[in-house]
Design an enzyme around this catalytic site. Sequence first.
Site, short mmCIF file in Angstrom:
data_model
loop_
_atom_site.label_atom_id
_atom_site.label_comp_id
_atom_site.label_asym_id
_atom_site.label_seq_id
_atom_site.Cartn_x
_atom_site.Cartn_y
_atom_site.Cartn_z
N GLU A 238 1.22 -1.35 5.38
CA GLU A 238 -0.13 -1.72 4.99
C GLU A 238 -1.05 -0.64 5.55
OE1 GLU A 238 -3.08 -4.25 3.22
OE2 GLU A 238 -0.94 -3.97 2.97
N LYS B 271 -5.05 0.48 6.09
CA LYS B 271 -6.44 0.05 6.08
C LYS B 271 -7.26 0.94 7.01
CE LYS B 271 -6.30 -3.48 3.25
NZ LYS B 271 -5.10 -3.02 2.51
N ASP C 204 0.81 -1.22 0.00
CA ASP C 204 0.00 0.00 0.00
C ASP C 204 0.84 1.27 0.00
OD1 ASP C 204 -2.30 -1.51 0.02
OD2 ASP C 204 -2.59 -1.38 2.19
#
Length: 241
Positions: free
Chosen positions: A104, A106, A73
């Site tokens: 990452e 999220k 990401d």
Amino acid sequence: MSEWSLSQLLSSLHEDIQQRLATVRKSFSHPGTKGDASENVWISMLETYLPKRYQASKAHVVDSLGNFSQQIDVVIFDRQYSPFIFTYENETIIPAESVYAVFEAKQTANAGLVAYAQQKVASVRCLHRTSLPIPYAKGVYPAKPLIPILGGLLTFESEWSPALGASFEKALAADVGDGRLDIGCVASHGHFFFDQPTASFSFVNENKPATAFLFKLISQLQFSGTVPMIDVEAYGQWLTK
């Protein structure tokens, strides 16, 4: 007397990030769109505030043996000394030697996401990296030792209560090898980091998590030093494959 307030400036930085992440969460229903928007918020922050020697992007990482990481990401990589960065059909490919950190990103942290982030980070750390001796006017410096690649997690919220507590620590401690998450931010609550001397995780609950995380990341990047000199010819061999 100056009308500027450093405290207000730093508070505004965090509030901007938190508000943008909150807007993404409320405004987008499609998981893929929401995920892309969240990544872009973090990338925008890093691109704005990190020193210009660093660049941030969503990317895959490749090594000179032809191995690729999973899609990452947020990759923080060197742009001052990296001889090449590939872009193909809007996909960015970065040589492993150029990578400083991978994250990452999220919306919400939970045990499954932490494990997933650890797998993503491990897929980068397991790649082969070259390091050549560096010539200079009076001779040659020995090849630099490879710098540790930082791994991390960026979210808006956490499913655990308290958000940064024993459950989060248990999930992080499940992999302190190639998948170790060295640093991260839960923008609504605080940030965390892995303390090397004690080999344990520290959690900081605060009012301005995004700003605190950014400062901690910059500090860790400063101690990382500079990426090694890439063996470009090791990549060039693929021209004849």
